[in-house]
Structure formats: C-alpha cells, structure tokens
Design a protein around this motif. Structure first.
Motif, short mmCIF file in Angstrom:
data_model
loop_
_atom_site.label_atom_id
_atom_site.label_comp_id
_atom_site.label_asym_id
_atom_site.label_seq_id
_atom_site.Cartn_x
_atom_site.Cartn_y
_atom_site.Cartn_z
N GLN A 227 -38.50 18.00 15.17
CA GLN A 227 -39.59 18.89 15.60
C GLN A 227 -39.11 20.31 15.37
O GLN A 227 -38.10 20.72 15.95
CB GLN A 227 -39.92 18.63 17.08
N ASP A 228 -39.81 21.03 14.53
CA ASP A 228 -39.41 22.38 14.14
C ASP A 228 -37.93 22.42 13.76
O ASP A 228 -37.17 23.30 14.20
CB ASP A 228 -39.73 23.37 15.27
N LEU B 188 -45.81 11.53 22.29
CA LEU B 188 -45.68 11.99 20.90
C LEU B 188 -45.35 10.80 19.99
O LEU B 188 -45.88 10.69 18.88
CB LEU B 188 -44.60 13.07 20.80
N THR C 47 -35.45 15.39 17.89
CA THR C 47 -36.01 15.25 19.23
C THR C 47 -36.41 13.79 19.43
O THR C 47 -36.75 13.10 18.47
CB THR C 47 -37.22 16.19 19.42
N SER D 251 -39.00 11.43 20.37
CA SER D 251 -40.45 11.62 20.48
C SER D 251 -41.06 10.82 21.63
O SER D 251 -42.22 11.02 21.98
CB SER D 251 -41.14 11.27 19.16
N ALA E 4 -46.72 22.39 16.30
CA ALA E 4 -45.34 22.19 15.83
C ALA E 4 -45.32 21.51 14.46
O ALA E 4 -46.30 20.93 14.02
CB ALA E 4 -44.58 21.32 16.83
N GLU E 5 -44.15 21.63 13.83
CA GLU E 5 -43.94 20.89 12.58
C GLU E 5 -43.06 19.69 12.88
O GLU E 5 -41.98 19.83 13.43
CB GLU E 5 -43.22 21.78 11.56
N ILE E 6 -43.56 18.54 12.49
CA ILE E 6 -42.82 17.30 12.75
C ILE E 6 -42.43 16.68 11.42
O ILE E 6 -43.24 16.63 10.49
CB ILE E 6 -43.70 16.29 13.52
N ALA F 292 -46.75 19.05 21.36
CA ALA F 292 -46.37 19.31 19.97
C ALA F 292 -47.46 20.09 19.23
O ALA F 292 -47.37 20.29 18.02
CB ALA F 292 -46.07 17.99 19.25
N VAL G 183 -51.09 19.23 14.58
CA VAL G 183 -49.65 19.11 14.37
C VAL G 183 -49.41 19.01 12.86
O VAL G 183 -50.16 18.32 12.17
CB VAL G 183 -49.09 17.84 15.07
#
Ligand code: FES
Ligand code: FES
Lengths: 170, 833
Positions: A65-66, A36, A70, A72, A83-85, A80, A19
């Motif tokens: 998130q992207d 998450l 969101t 988590s 994904a970019e967090i 995830a 991630v």
C-alpha cells in the motif's frame, strides 16, 4: 470472515471509495466494515491476495500500500480510499508473460509448496529488496519475520530472496 | 552425497538433459506458475454463480445440555435464507460415520451407538462444536444472523485430560457408558522373560502435547445440489477424497455415485489434517438441497483452531525398557493413552501405525504395546503428518536416553550397539513389518563425523561451549537414527473395527491392499494428458508424474499435462497419505507408460499392416523398421480416433500399480493379522545442535544437521523441500506448538498469537546430506518422504536438549513436548534444589 458479494436484502450502509489497484483506479460502493483483503479478493477479483488468519499473524494477505508492505486483513477498504495498492498480480510482465525476478527466483529455488503463503512472501520480499538490494541472511530473517510458511521450512525462501537480489542487481 | 540440488530453469533442465533421464533431476515444478501469478484456484476462490454463504453458531461450552434453540430473530433477518439445527437435519439425513466399534459395545455385544451429527444434538461436547448453521447472501450477513440465534445451555462438568477421563467420572457418551472406547494390548516375543532376566528395568513418563498441521489455508466447501439428477457436486479441499467420501454420501443418505467430490488442483496445505473436514461438505450439501442454490462455507482461523476437527495426537506415555549391563536392549514396554477428543474418527489408526516402526532402528525382540483410546471434551482428532509415529519415536528415544544414563554409558555408543545391521536387511520387526534396506550404523557414523567437525572449531568447540556456559547457555547434541515408514496400504486400518476372533482366523486371501490408479491419453495434437486419482496439497505430484512419464515416453515434461479426477471418476483408492505418492505414483507411471507404448506400437503396426516386431518406438515417434515410414504421437492419436470409438481408444489407458506388499510373502504375517504394513523404510540420522538458556528456559536450534536416505530420489529438489518442511514442523512441535486446554475444557489456543507456528526466526539453517539406498520392494526404488522431519525432528531435538543439560543433572528435561520455556524453567529450578 470473508465474502464474495454484498447483495442481500438488508439495508447496509456503504461508502464510495476509489483505490488505485495495480495501476488501475477502481471505484466501488463498499460497506465500511469490508476488509481490504476482501475488497481486493472479491470486488477486484485479485485472488492472489490470500487470507490465512484475518488477525495479522500469517502474512498471507500481504500487499503493498503506497509502496509499503501491509497486511490487508488488518484494515478496511474505506481506509484505502485514494491509496495505491499493488498485489502479486501486478508483478508479472503481462505482454511477455514473463515472471518478475522475485517470482522467477521462488520458482527456481522451490521456495513454494502449497503456495498459499507465496504471494505474501513475494510482496514482502519486494519491499525488502527495494529497501535493501543486497540483504544478509539476518536482514532477510528480519524482513520476512512477519510472514509464515507452513510448508517449506524457509531454507529455500532465503535462497529465493538471495537469487532475486542477484537477478535484480544485474 | 550432495547438499545442493540443481535448479536450472525448466528450459535449461530440459535441453541439458536431452535424452538423459529427467528422473533424478531437481526439475522445477509445473505447479508454480499459476501459484506465483495469483492464478491458482484454491477452494476459497471457488464461488459459483448465485452462491449463498454459510456461517456456524458454535458452542462456547465444553460440555453442556442444549436446553433450547431460539431461531426466530435470526429467521426474521431480511438476508436470512436458511437456519438449520440438529432437529432439521436429523429428520432427513444420517449421523456422520464414527471410527470405532470394538470396545464401545452395548450390552448385546453390538457396537454401541455413538452418533455424531453434523450439528450438535441435544448436547455439546467441545468448545467450537457447531450447533446451528445459517445461510445468507454473504458471509458478513451470515455472521450477523448467527449472532441472532439464541442457544440456551445447561453447563455440565467437563473432562479435558486423557488420564482423568479414564476414571469415567464425567462420561461424554451415555450410550457407551465409558470414555475408554478402545484398548488393545499386544505382546511380541517374550517380554515377561526379557524384563525378568535383564540387569535393569528403566522407566519413564512422557507427554506429547496436542499439536497439528495448521495449514495456512483453512477448510472450505461449496456444494451444489441438482434436483433433476438428485445428486450433489461438492468442491472441497478435503484430503483423500476418494477414501473418505463415504463420510459425506453416507451422511447425506445417498450412493457414492450421486455425490461428486472434487478437490481443487491447489490446496493450501493439509499435512494429513484435512481428511477430517467432511462435516462442512455435509452441511453445505444439506443447505444446498434445502435451498436449491449453491452454498459455500469458508472456515475462519478462529473456527479452525478451536473446533475445526483438525487437532492431532495428544498422548501420555509410560515407557519401560529392559537393559543389560553390557548395553543390550532386551525388552520394551510401551503404554499410552491417546486423548481423542469428543468423537473417535478415522484417525484411531494413529495408535497402531507406530507398530510399523515399533523399535525404531534398534533390534529388540521382546515388546509389549498397549494403549487406551479415550474421549474427552476437546475437539476431535484428525490425522497429521506422521500419523502417530512422531510421539512414539519421541517417547522411545527418551527411554533410550534414560537407559543410557542408568547404565552410565555414552548414549551414542548405547544406540550404536543396538542398531539393526545392514546384513539383517530386509529386517522383520517383532510387529511383523519389514525394513527394506539401509545401513544404519554407517548413517550414525556419518552424522558423528559431522558433529566431530563441529566440536573442532565449530558450534560445539569445547572453548565456545565453556564460554557460553558462563553466560548460562548450554549447548548440546545427541544424534540418533530414525525410520520413516512409507507407502501404506490400507487393509490394516480396519483392525480396530475387526472382531478379535475373526482376526485370529483370518486368511491371507482375505487381504486387500489398495493400488494406485493413473490414466493417460495421447491427444490428437500430440500432447499427453495424465490424470491423478489422488488430490495433492503442494507435494508436486503433477511435476513428478510429468517428469517420469517424459522419461518413459521419451518426450519432454512440457509435452505432458497432468490433471485430477473427482471422487466419482476416480476409483476408490487410497491416494495422498502415508508418504505414499512418490512410491505409488512412480510405479503407476511406469505401468501406464508401458501400456501406452505397447498400444502405440500396435496401432502403428496395424496401420502398416506389419507385425509389432517390425516397428520401433523412440522419442515420440514410431518407425517402421526398414526405413519407410514413421508416425508421430499426434498421427497415431488421429489414427486411433479414426479407427476406434471413443470408448475403445487405445491411446487412452489406465493402470493400477499394486501396493508393493501385495505379492510379497515377507509381509504375509503382518497382512493376515492386520498389523500395519509399510514396505519402505526411509531412514536418517539427525543432529540438531541446541542451545538452552538456563535463565529463561528457552531453546534455540543453532543448526540442524541431518543425513537422510529415501532410496531413489526421483526429484531431489522436492525431496529436500519435503524434508525442510517436515523438519520445520518438527521444530514447531518440539518447541512451540500446543493446543492447550483449561481443566474445564476451554481451549487456550484459538488464535495464531496463542498457537505458535514457527517463523523464519525459529527455523535454523538445515544442513542436509543424502545417501541413496534403493528399496528392493518398489518399482523405482523410491521410498516415501512425505512425513519425514515431522516424524524425526521432535525426538532429535528432545535428545539434544537432554544432552545439552547433561552437566546440570536435570531429571529428564525434555519429558514433555513441546519443551516450552516455562516447563523447562520449572525443571531447572527443581534440579537446583
Ligand atoms: S490473513 Fe492477514 S495476516 Fe493472516
Ligand atoms: S508454501 Fe504452503 S504455506 Fe508456504
């Protein structure tokens, strides 16, 4: 439930995920049931991600998130993967130690008391202002309706969002 | 009067005001930076190395005998470190102390045993009561293991209604034999005569549903037992850690000094509720002692809502008021039942605190006050912002409305006629507490002016109101003046544990009121460090102390750092409760600074070998009069270190600010009789404009006008923040929140989908004005503000709902809190028939 470690004796299934967290890739072996929120708090040591309810109501665990807000606590770390967090830790300018305009605005308008909800509000505000740099009070209400603050009564949060919007426009 | 607060950046605020007072400015908080960047450390973030995690098996029955507990499968799980049951803890530890002992007496007149073990013993008494504790490497595994514990129950009839519980058909504690564990009837003046002579006697019944603070951060505890020193170190987000730590060390069977309770600097809200979470400290400590490893417990939200020892007042009122035709309030008769749940705890005092505002802002001399304190199969009560005053003010304002209707008098005019007047201040209530200062009629006048503006082209413009009614939306407002008692001492909180005959003979010298403790020291780098003996949970105590101390020492707030003391280092003080800290900490800050400055001047004088008359302090420097020589605070701290041993440093001082009532004769009678003493009375008038949709029964608050006075405003930004937050919680209480129960004791609100917290959509704009009438009783003139809003908003919203529905003659539309849509719809339908 939340956890700090998964070093028990029992055989527990794991999966490897990667991630991108606040710009840095993090690769870890995690249980598929690891939330998450727990992944961010304990595997990534990002304590700014707060867990208030773990059932999607309070918004304290809100991260991006992207690029989208969101909660988590409502998803698993394995979801995830790739994904970019972004969490509240990613906001302040590290070199200069200067706060992000949203953080600064929350500070100046006293939009936090105990602060437990604050990272969630800051992240929700970030999405709101990215989509709508000059929101009306109604739009702020709509944008932050998924987050609960038990301390401030919201009035100063409106002001913080408006102040941040002004500061980010300049 | 102002509605805004200055909100410059810290630097601006500091430089703007160089050598002007920081006190009274809305200085942004020093707490914020760490919180905003995610660096704050709340209890959930504290995990020592090698730490294990606990999960609890909780009862799903409201009332049942425990037939057997089979832990074999759980113990066989490879990750299982420990399983604890009542049997295990009973052999080594004590029950947790309980809160009553006066009515709950056995045959010999001694307090009856009413033991509450940290894990249910032999029977369970509420859904969510912990029965078994399991410990494993992490919480996920601990929950797996908890699932493997097999508890066999034999379900029993339950009682989940306070009024029904008084019948004792189902008795919770056989050793007591009755569910009514305390009762008291107090009479002030001559209520019998008042009720006999008055032109009318008005009656009403009002329900206050079970609500609570529900902080966003749940409870948590991390305990570490050290075998070598045979002592415990506990981190916990408990409130009042120096006062309620006895619940922990007595349960463990240790001395106070062997159990160090440390509250993190950041606590995610408490509002009083976290004073009752000692169970978690006890269980993690026991487990840690068994395992010789740190053990952590983090409550989840479902546990918190159903069995987290965090619910609060749950009352049925029967009120009577005696009134004359001319609108004089003659007498008041308050009777209520408070449903305490399964065990009586420390918050039994909540039924007494209303005595401190017995007649609210009205002059009524003849009053009766009686309560039954009842146990049922619900989770036990704890404290919550307002500490039982909020339901009292609500029930009182309801009977006032009803009396106005009976007299056919304008409810505002009726209230005005009975307000305590400024020339009566300080005013002694029938229950012997005092209101310190204030002009209540002027406050009512001001809020009326504000409403008059709304009636003239605003939200209450007659044309708008009429048009809205066509749509089935009824608008209204009914203001009242409400008091917030502030800065409690503590002596009175023992009243319910004190024998009545002993009380009658009590002398003034036996009274002990608790001071507030503060320490400060100057370090050799010239920085100043202060230490609070109290915990905090978002109220900005660090900012307050640094701001006041900066003024006293003529330095900048940024030169000052404020930390906390744990339960062993701090003296046993009362701490953060009862709207107390602004008053007590500001008093303590002034005292500590005076002591520090005197010592600093002495050190400098000794250094120069002159008299202290020949030195003078200003702006962080001591000058030798006559011009030759000056010493900075850093130099003085160095001098002190050179000349004095660590234990005798004169740049390290502590101070206890006495409770303001301690030496005031005016409070002698209340103190001697152990009636609640609150030396400050913040006050205000609210006018929430509400709109009731008569088709759905839902209530919207369009705007919330309020005029408030808390004496000297030390930090207006924090004062307003406290009021906003309190009002928001009051709105939640009035319209949304309730821990409902089925008749069989099953809780109905165990998620935040069922227990509705107000969101940004439920809380309207709050239009706030301030007046400042300093308290004559406190060092800085400040009055308490921590509980305001929660104390007054529910009553004001309820009176406004009454006003809005006045044209429909619905009988007492707001007779039940929360005024939920279903309840109101029923009332509206009944009135149509
Ligand atoms: S913790 Fe995720 S919404 Fe509450
Ligand atoms: S500041 Fe405490 S919950 Fe928002």
């Amino acid at each position: 439930m939340s956890t700090d470690s998964t070093d028990g004796a029992a055989e527990r299934p794991t999966e490897e995920i990667t991630v991108i967290v606040n710009g840095e890739p993090v690769t870890a072996e995690v249980e598929p049931r690891l939330k998450l929120s727990d992944f961010l708090r304990y595997e990534c040591d990002l304590h700014g991600v707060r867990v208030g309810c773990e059932h999607g109501v309070c918004g304290a665990c809100t991260v991006q998130q992207d690029g989208r807000s969101t909660k988590s606590c409502l998803s698993y770390a394995v979801q995830a993967d790739g994904a970019e967090i972004e969490t509240v830790e990613g906001l302040a300018e590290e070199e200069t130690d200067s706060l992000h305009p949203i953080q600064e605005a929350f500070h100046e308008t006293h939009a936090l008391q105990c602060g437990f909800c604050t990272s969630g509000f800051v992240m929700a505000t970030k999405e709101l202002l990215e989509e709508n740099p000059d929101p009306t009070r109604e739009e702020i209400e709509e944008g932050l309706a998924d987050n609960i603050c038990r301390c401030t009564g919201y009035q100063n949060i409106y002001e913080a969002v408006e102040r941040a919007a002004d500061a980010m426009e300049d | 009067m102002s509605t805004s607060h200055p909100a410059e950046t810290d630097a601006d605020a500091e430089s703007d005001s160089s050598r002007e007072s920081f006190t009274g400015q809305g200085l942004p908080r020093v707490e914020d930076h760490r919180i905003l960047t995610g660096e704050a450390e709340y209890i959930h973030d504290i995990t020592p190395e090698n730490c294990l995690h606990m999960a609890l098996v909780r009862s799903m029955h409201a009332h049942a005998d425990i037939v057997s507990i089979d832990t074999e499968e759980a113990e066989a799980h490879p990750d299982c470190e420990l399983v604890l049951t009542a049997e295990d803890i009973k052999s080594e530890y004590n029950p947790m102390p309980t809160g009553v002992g006066r009515i709950a007496t056995g045959e010999d007149g001694e307090p009856a045993a009413l033991p509450e073990w940290a894990l249910a013993d032999e029977k369970v008494r509420f859904v969510g009561e912990p029965v078994v504790a399991v410990v494993a490497s992490d919480r996920y595994a601990a929950e797996d293991i908890a699932d493997l514990v097999d508890v066999e129950y034999e379900a029993m009839d339950a009682v989940a209604d306070g009024m029904a519980a008084r019948e004792d058909e189902v008795v919770l504690h056989e050793s007591v034999g009755s569910n009514v564990v305390d009762n008291e009837r107090l009479e002030f003046g001559d209520p019998d005569a008042a009720f006999e002579d008055a032109d009318h006697v008005v009656e009403g019944e009002y329900t206050w549903g079970r609500i609570s603070g529900v902080p966003l951060e749940t409870a948590g505890a991390v305990a570490t037992y050290d075998e070598e020193s045979d002592s415990f170190d506990i981190d916990c987000n408990i409130q009042l850690h120096t006062l309620v730590d006895n619940m922990i060390y007595e349960t463990l069977g240790y001395e106070a000094d062997d159990v160090r309770v440390n509250v993190p600097a950041d606590v995610g809200g408490s509002y009083g509720t976290k004073i009752g979470i000692h169970r978690y400290c006890c269980l993690t400590s026991m487990a840690s002692q068994q395992l010789e490893r740190p053990v952590k417990f983090e409550e989840d939200r479902l546990e918190n809502l159903q069995g987290g020892d965090m619910h609060s007042s749950d009352r049925e009122y029967q009120m009577r008021m005696a009134v004359d035709d001319d609108g004089t309030m003659r007498g008041l008769d308050v009777w209520f039942v408070d449903d305490f749940g399964a065990y009586p705890r420390y918050p039994i005092n909540q039924v007494l605190k209303p005595l401190s505002v017995l007649t609210n802002s009205y002059e009524i001399d003849d009053v009766t006050y009686e309560y039954d304190l009842v146990l049922t199969n619900k989770t036990s009560q704890t404290a919550y912002r307002g500490f039982g005053v909020d339901p009292h003010i609500y029930a009182l304002e309801m009977i006032v409305d009803e009396a106005a209707r009976t007299l056919d008098m304008d409810p505002t005019e009726f209230r005005r006629r009975n307000l305590i007047r400024p020339e009566q201040m300080p005013y002694t209530l029938p229950s012997k507490n005092l209101y310190d200062s204030g002009d209540y009629p002027a406050t009512l006048d001001r809020i009326e002016e504000i409403i008059a503006d709304e009636r003239d082209g605003g939200l209450l413009d007659p044309d708008v109101v009429a048009a809205k009614r066509e749509e089935g939306k009824y608008r209204g407002v009914q203001p009242s003046v409400i008091i917030e008692p502030g800065a409690s001492g503590s002596d009175w909180t023992d009243r319910q544990r004190t024998d009545k005959e002993d009380l009658a003979d009590r002398s003034r010298d036996e009274v002990e009121e608790l001071p507030e403790h503060l320490r400060a020291e100057i370090r050799e780098d010239g920085s100043i460090h202060a230490f609070l003996a109290t915990d905090s949970s978002g109220q900005g105590h660090q900012t307050l102390v640094s701001q006041l101390l900066a003024d006293e020492l003529e330095v900048l707030p940024s030169d000052i750092e404020v930390g906390y003391l744990d339960s062993v280092d701090a003296p046993t003080e009362y701490g953060s409760a009862a709207s107390r800290m602004a008053v007590m900490l500001s008093g303590a800050t002034v005292g500590v600074a005076e002591r520090l400055l005197a010592n600093v001047e002495e050190l400098a004088a000794d250094h120069w070998d002159v008299s202290t008359d020949d030195v003078t302090y200003h702006d962080g420097t001591v000058d030798r009069l006559g011009g030759d020589g000056s010493l900075s605070l850093a130099e003085i701290a160095e001098l002190d270190a050179e000349t004095n041993a660590a234990g005798e440093r004169r740049t390290r001082v502590s101070y206890n600010y006495d409770h303001p009532a301690t030496d005031l004769e005016e409070f002698d009678e209340a103190l001697t009789q152990k009636f609640p003493v609150y030396p400050t009375a913040a006050f205000g008038a609210n006018a929430p404009i509400v709109e009731v949709d008569v088709n759905t029964g839902s209530v919207e608050i369009l705007t919330f006008h309020t005029v408030r006075d808390c004496g000297t405003m030390l930090n207006p930004m924090i004062v307003e923040g406290q009021a906003h937050g309190g009002i928001a919680q009051g709105i939640g209480a009035a319209l949304l929140e309730e821990f409902g129960y089925e008749e069989d004791g099953q809780p109905q609100a165990i998620t935040l989908f069922d227990y509705l917290l107000p969101s940004i959509e439920n809380v309207p704009e709050i239009e706030m004005e301030h007046t400042e009438t300093p308290s004559p009783f406190t060092e800085t003139g400040a009055k308490g503000v921590g509980e305001g809003g929660m104390i007054d908003a529910p009553a004001s919203i309820a009176t406004s709902i009454n006003a809005a529905l006045d044209p429909l003659s619905v009988e007492e539309p707001a007779s039940q809190i929360p005024v939920a849509p279903d309840h109101l719809r029923k009332k509206l339908r009944e009135s149509e028939q």
